[in-house]
Design an enzyme around this catalytic site. Structure first.
Site, PDB file in Angstrom:
ATOM      1  N   VAL A  31      -8.151 -10.398  -2.796  1.00 55.34           N
ATOM      2  CA  VAL A  31      -6.893  -9.906  -3.231  1.00 55.34           C
ATOM      3  C   VAL A  31      -6.652  -8.789  -3.000  1.00 55.34           C
ATOM      4  CG1 VAL A  31      -5.680  -9.754  -5.385  1.00 55.34           C
ATOM      5  CG2 VAL A  31      -6.903 -11.824  -4.923  1.00 55.34           C
ATOM      6  N   THR A  32      -7.549  -7.630  -3.210  1.00 57.41           N
ATOM      7  CA  THR A  32      -7.216  -6.348  -2.913  1.00 57.41           C
ATOM      8  C   THR A  32      -6.959  -6.136  -1.326  1.00 57.41           C
ATOM      9  OG1 THR A  32      -9.049  -5.694  -4.142  1.00 57.41           O
ATOM     10  CG2 THR A  32      -8.234  -3.927  -2.843  1.00 57.41           C
ATOM     11  N   ASP A  66      -2.360  -5.195  -6.963  1.00 55.80           N
ATOM     12  CA  ASP A  66      -3.135  -4.138  -7.545  1.00 55.80           C
ATOM     13  C   ASP A  66      -3.524  -4.328  -8.966  1.00 55.80           C
ATOM     14  OD1 ASP A  66      -4.576  -1.962  -7.384  1.00 55.80           O
ATOM     15  OD2 ASP A  66      -3.073  -0.613  -7.596  1.00 55.80           O
ATOM     16  N   GLY A  70      -8.152  -6.363 -10.229  1.00 54.81           N
ATOM     17  CA  GLY A  70      -8.867  -5.502 -11.313  1.00 54.81           C
ATOM     18  C   GLY A  70      -9.048  -6.703 -12.442  1.00 54.81           C
ATOM     19  N   ASP A  87     -10.436  -0.311  -4.371  1.00 51.35           N
ATOM     20  CA  ASP A  87      -9.240  -0.693  -4.962  1.00 51.35           C
ATOM     21  C   ASP A  87      -8.529   0.749  -4.509  1.00 51.35           C
ATOM     22  OD1 ASP A  87      -7.107  -0.185  -6.976  1.00 51.35           O
ATOM     23  OD2 ASP A  87      -7.823  -2.105  -7.667  1.00 51.35           O
ATOM     24  N   ASP A  91      -5.362   1.709  -1.844  1.00 48.60           N
ATOM     25  CA  ASP A  91      -4.118   2.307  -2.650  1.00 48.60           C
ATOM     26  C   ASP A  91      -3.378   3.273  -1.903  1.00 48.60           C
ATOM     27  OD1 ASP A  91      -4.320   0.721  -4.818  1.00 48.60           O
ATOM     28  OD2 ASP A  91      -4.846   2.142  -6.367  1.00 48.60           O
TER      29      ASP A  91
HETATM   30  C1  LIG Z   1      18.897  -6.643  -6.721  1.00 42.99           C
HETATM   31  C2  LIG Z   1      17.392  -6.227  -6.747  1.00 42.99           C
HETATM   32  C3  LIG Z   1      16.879  -5.243  -5.738  1.00 42.99           C
HETATM   33  C4  LIG Z   1      15.730  -4.973  -6.190  1.00 42.99           C
HETATM   34  C5  LIG Z   1      14.627  -5.752  -5.890  1.00 42.99           C
HETATM   35  C6  LIG Z   1      13.317  -5.130  -5.936  1.00 42.99           C
HETATM   36  C7  LIG Z   1      12.957  -4.267  -7.064  1.00 42.99           C
HETATM   37  C8  LIG Z   1      11.600  -4.114  -7.242  1.00 42.99           C
HETATM   38  C9  LIG Z   1      11.091  -3.080  -7.981  1.00 42.99           C
HETATM   39  C10 LIG Z   1      10.205  -2.505  -8.406  1.00 42.99           C
HETATM   40  C11 LIG Z   1       9.006  -3.176  -7.930  1.00 42.99           C
HETATM   41  C12 LIG Z   1       8.008  -2.101  -8.559  1.00 42.99           C
HETATM   42  C13 LIG Z   1       6.619  -2.686  -8.601  1.00 42.99           C
HETATM   43  C14 LIG Z   1       5.733  -1.547  -8.928  1.00 42.99           C
HETATM   44  C15 LIG Z   1       4.472  -2.073  -9.478  1.00 42.99           C
HETATM   45  C16 LIG Z   1       3.384  -1.089  -9.244  1.00 42.99           C
HETATM   46  C17 LIG Z   1       2.347  -1.730  -9.709  1.00 42.99           C
HETATM   47  C18 LIG Z   1       0.921  -1.171  -9.284  1.00 42.99           C
HETATM   48  O1  LIG Z   1       0.350  -1.245  -8.307  1.00 42.99           O
HETATM   49  O2  LIG Z   1       0.631  -0.336 -10.181  1.00 42.99           O
HETATM   50  C19 LIG Z   1      -0.722   0.340  -9.828  1.00 42.99           C
HETATM   51  C20 LIG Z   1      -1.094   1.139 -10.902  1.00 42.99           C
HETATM   52  C21 LIG Z   1      -2.326   1.783 -10.790  1.00 42.99           C
HETATM   53  O3  LIG Z   1      -3.466   1.172 -10.709  1.00 42.99           O
HETATM   54  P1  LIG Z   1      -4.734   1.389 -10.447  1.00 42.99           P
HETATM   55  O4  LIG Z   1      -5.768   1.996 -11.557  1.00 42.99           O
HETATM   56  O5  LIG Z   1      -5.499   0.487  -9.558  1.00 42.99           O
HETATM   57  O6  LIG Z   1      -4.861   2.819  -9.408  1.00 42.99           O
HETATM   58  C22 LIG Z   1      -5.290   4.144  -9.562  1.00 42.99           C
HETATM   59  C23 LIG Z   1      -4.107   4.985  -9.348  1.00 42.99           C
HETATM   60  O7  LIG Z   1      -3.660   4.780  -8.068  1.00 42.99           O
HETATM   61  C24 LIG Z   1      -4.339   6.535  -9.298  1.00 42.99           C
HETATM   62  O8  LIG Z   1      -3.355   7.249  -8.535  1.00 42.99           O
HETATM   63  P2  LIG Z   1      -2.700   8.620  -9.178  1.00 42.99           P
HETATM   64  O9  LIG Z   1      -2.090   8.093 -10.364  1.00 42.99           O
HETATM   65  O10 LIG Z   1      -3.902   9.429  -9.368  1.00 42.99           O
HETATM   66  O11 LIG Z   1      -1.972   9.037  -8.156  1.00 42.99           O
HETATM   67  C25 LIG Z   1      -5.527   6.687  -8.505  1.00 42.99           C
HETATM   68  O12 LIG Z   1      -6.022   8.162  -8.766  1.00 42.99           O
HETATM   69  C26 LIG Z   1      -6.772   5.806  -8.578  1.00 42.99           C
HETATM   70  O13 LIG Z   1      -7.545   6.247  -7.865  1.00 42.99           O
HETATM   71  C27 LIG Z   1      -6.301   4.409  -8.574  1.00 42.99           C
HETATM   72  O14 LIG Z   1      -7.509   3.454  -8.646  1.00 42.99           O
HETATM   73  O15 LIG Z   1      -1.012   0.485 -12.025  1.00 42.99           O
HETATM   74  C28 LIG Z   1      -0.554   0.561 -13.114  1.00 42.99           C
HETATM   75  O16 LIG Z   1      -0.236   1.784 -13.278  1.00 42.99           O
HETATM   76  C29 LIG Z   1      -0.355  -0.266 -14.303  1.00 42.99           C
HETATM   77  C30 LIG Z   1       1.016  -0.120 -14.681  1.00 42.99           C
HETATM   78  C31 LIG Z   1       2.027  -0.923 -13.635  1.00 42.99           C
HETATM   79  C32 LIG Z   1       3.196  -0.841 -14.237  1.00 42.99           C
HETATM   80  C33 LIG Z   1       4.416  -1.610 -13.251  1.00 42.99           C
HETATM   81  C34 LIG Z   1       5.570  -1.438 -13.826  1.00 42.99           C
HETATM   82  C35 LIG Z   1       6.805  -2.337 -13.039  1.00 42.99           C
HETATM   83  C36 LIG Z   1       8.170  -2.139 -13.799  1.00 42.99           C
HETATM   84  C37 LIG Z   1       9.129  -2.574 -13.352  1.00 42.99           C
HETATM   85  C38 LIG Z   1       9.367  -3.359 -12.327  1.00 42.99           C
HETATM   86  C39 LIG Z   1      10.477  -4.115 -12.321  1.00 42.99           C
HETATM   87  C40 LIG Z   1      11.751  -3.519 -11.965  1.00 42.99           C
HETATM   88  C41 LIG Z   1      12.806  -4.258 -11.899  1.00 42.99           C
HETATM   89  C42 LIG Z   1      13.658  -3.384 -11.103  1.00 42.99           C
HETATM   90  C43 LIG Z   1      14.978  -4.326 -10.994  1.00 42.99           C
HETATM   91  C44 LIG Z   1      15.887  -3.656 -10.033  1.00 42.99           C
HETATM   92  C45 LIG Z   1      17.163  -4.120  -9.912  1.00 42.99           C
HETATM   93  N1  LIG Z   2     -11.730  -5.666  -5.637  1.00 42.33           N
HETATM   94  C1  LIG Z   2     -12.016  -5.068  -6.948  1.00 42.33           C
HETATM   95  C2  LIG Z   2     -10.833  -4.323  -7.229  1.00 42.33           C
HETATM   96  C3  LIG Z   2     -10.792  -4.138  -8.639  1.00 42.33           C
HETATM   97  N2  LIG Z   2     -12.036  -3.819  -9.317  1.00 42.33           N
HETATM   98  C4  LIG Z   2     -12.289  -3.336 -10.495  1.00 42.33           C
HETATM   99  O1  LIG Z   2     -11.243  -2.968 -11.234  1.00 42.33           O
HETATM  100  C5  LIG Z   2     -10.862  -1.926 -11.536  1.00 42.33           C
HETATM  101  C6  LIG Z   2      -9.089  -1.637 -11.201  1.00 42.33           C
HETATM  102  O2  LIG Z   2      -8.523  -2.228 -12.050  1.00 42.33           O
HETATM  103  P1  LIG Z   2      -6.927  -2.557 -11.814  1.00 42.33           P
HETATM  104  O3  LIG Z   2      -6.654  -3.284 -13.062  1.00 42.33           O
HETATM  105  O4  LIG Z   2      -6.394  -0.935 -11.673  1.00 42.33           O
HETATM  106  O5  LIG Z   2      -6.989  -3.112 -10.497  1.00 42.33           O
HETATM  107  C7  LIG Z   2     -11.589  -1.084 -10.769  1.00 42.33           C
HETATM  108  O6  LIG Z   2     -11.991   0.349 -10.877  1.00 42.33           O
HETATM  109  C8  LIG Z   2     -13.058  -1.924 -10.314  1.00 42.33           C
HETATM  110  O7  LIG Z   2     -13.602  -1.586 -11.534  1.00 42.33           O
HETATM  111  C9  LIG Z   2     -13.159  -4.771  -8.647  1.00 42.33           C
HETATM  112  O8  LIG Z   2     -14.189  -4.678  -9.391  1.00 42.33           O
HETATM  113  N3  LIG Z   2     -13.095  -5.097  -7.679  1.00 42.33           N
HETATM  114 MG   LIG Z   3      -6.139  -2.816  -8.451  1.00 41.84          MG
HETATM  115 MG   LIG Z   4      -5.336   0.361  -7.381  1.00 43.10          MG
END
Ligand SMILES: CCCCCCCC/C=C\CCCCCCCC(=O)OC[C@H](COP(=O)(O)O[C@@H]1[C@H](O)[C@H](OP(=O)(O)O)[C@@H](O)[C@H](O)[C@H]1O)OC(=O)CCCCCCC/C=C\CCCCCCCC
Ligand SMILES: Nc1ccn([C@@H]2O[C@H](COP(=O)(O)O)[C@@H](O)[C@H]2O)c(=O)n1
Ligand SMILES: [Mg+2]
Ligand SMILES: [Mg+2]
Length: 221
Positions: A31-32, A66, A70, A87, A91
């Protein structure tokens, strides 16, 4: 902020889908990998041609992988160091493709050097923001700050704006300015976040060094 408040909601919504994939024998790593490939395809096929609506639709379909990978790993009780590494690393690749796609558009058909530079700044600053946390944690610090604009905010602001701006091609007037505004917001927000994280690491490392020095002088006296 989104990571804190929206993650629980998406976990509830996506858990049945993650369970379905597990039952079909799909692994979290698959999936990743597929999620990243889909985001890259959406960003690099559509954005450089100014097809922001379709590019955003494709990216949105794949970017939630993403949160699914997890979730699957946790349901399987198989969260691993390798999975965390894969993961986070992918990203960075996905983010590079998204902001690279914007930069390619503004360097080509979009013909705007300033916005090309802002897109490149978003790309680079986003990578550095993530690096600060990864590097701080690797040297044993808690890095107890996420900051103003984390990855989820960077993605939501850019993708919502790009999707809406893309509707201009379908005849919706006066909406194309949303993407430039979003890119400026992400650029400034990323800079603020970078400063917040660097200041935190500076304070935490000074405290850790002072504590280590006190412990050493206690041990030698
Ligand atoms: C007429 C319509 C036209 C428009 C249509 C399209 C609209 C599309 C709109 C939105 C889609 C947006 C989706 C975005 C979803 C993001 C989900 C996501 O991937 O979140 C990832 C995030 C981080 O997860 P990880 O822990 O795996 O990642 C860590 C992170 O990257 C750290 O980075 P840093 O912060 O440090 O820079 C790294 O350090 C670390 O290494 C890494 O592991 O996950 C989250 O944060 C979880 C929360 C996700 C929240 C998603 C919210 C979506 C909300 C609304 C979307 C709907 C909007 C609708 C809009 C409608 C418009 C008309
Ligand atoms: N292929 C993967 C992807 C993720 N993980 C575990 O999930 C954590 C991240 O969680 P998200 O909800 O942000 O995707 C990551 O730290 C790993 O522990 C995994 O094991 N294998
Ligand atoms: Mg993930
Ligand atoms: Mg991620």
């Amino acid at each position: 902020m989104l990571n804190k408040y929206a993650r629980a909601f998406f976990t509830r919504v996506l858990t049945p889908f993650a369970a379905f994939l597990i039952r079909r024998g799909v692994s979290p790593d698959t999936v990743t990998l597929l999620g990243t490939a889909g985001v890259m395809a959406g960003a690099l096929v559509f954005y450089p041609r100014g097809e922001f609506f379709w590019g955003t639709i494709v990216i949105t379909l794949f970017v939630f992988s993403d949160l699914v990978d997890g979730n699957m790993a946790r349901q399987l009780g198989r969260s691993s160091r390798w999975g965390a590494f894969l993961d986070s690393t992918l990203d960075r690749v996905a983010d590079g493709a998204i902001f690279g796609g914007f930069a390619l558009w503004y360097a080509g058909g979009g013909d705007n050097n300033a916005l090309c530079a802002v897109s490149i700044f978003c790309l680079a600053s986003g990578q550095v923001v993530s690096y600060t946390k990864a590097r701080g944690e690797s040297i044993g610090l808690p890095v107890a700050v996420n900051g103003l604009v984390e990855r989820a905010e960077r993605l939501v602001i850019s993708l919502v704006a790009a999707g809406l701006a893309g509707l201009h091609k379908f005849g919706v007037p006066g909406i194309q300015w949303l993407l430039p505004v979003a890119l400026w917001i992400v650029a400034v927000g990323s800079l603020v976040t970078l400063i917040q994280r660097v200041v935190t690491v500076r304070r935490e490392s000074a405290e850790a060094d002072a504590a280590a020095a006190a412990q050493n002088s206690g041990a030698t006296s």
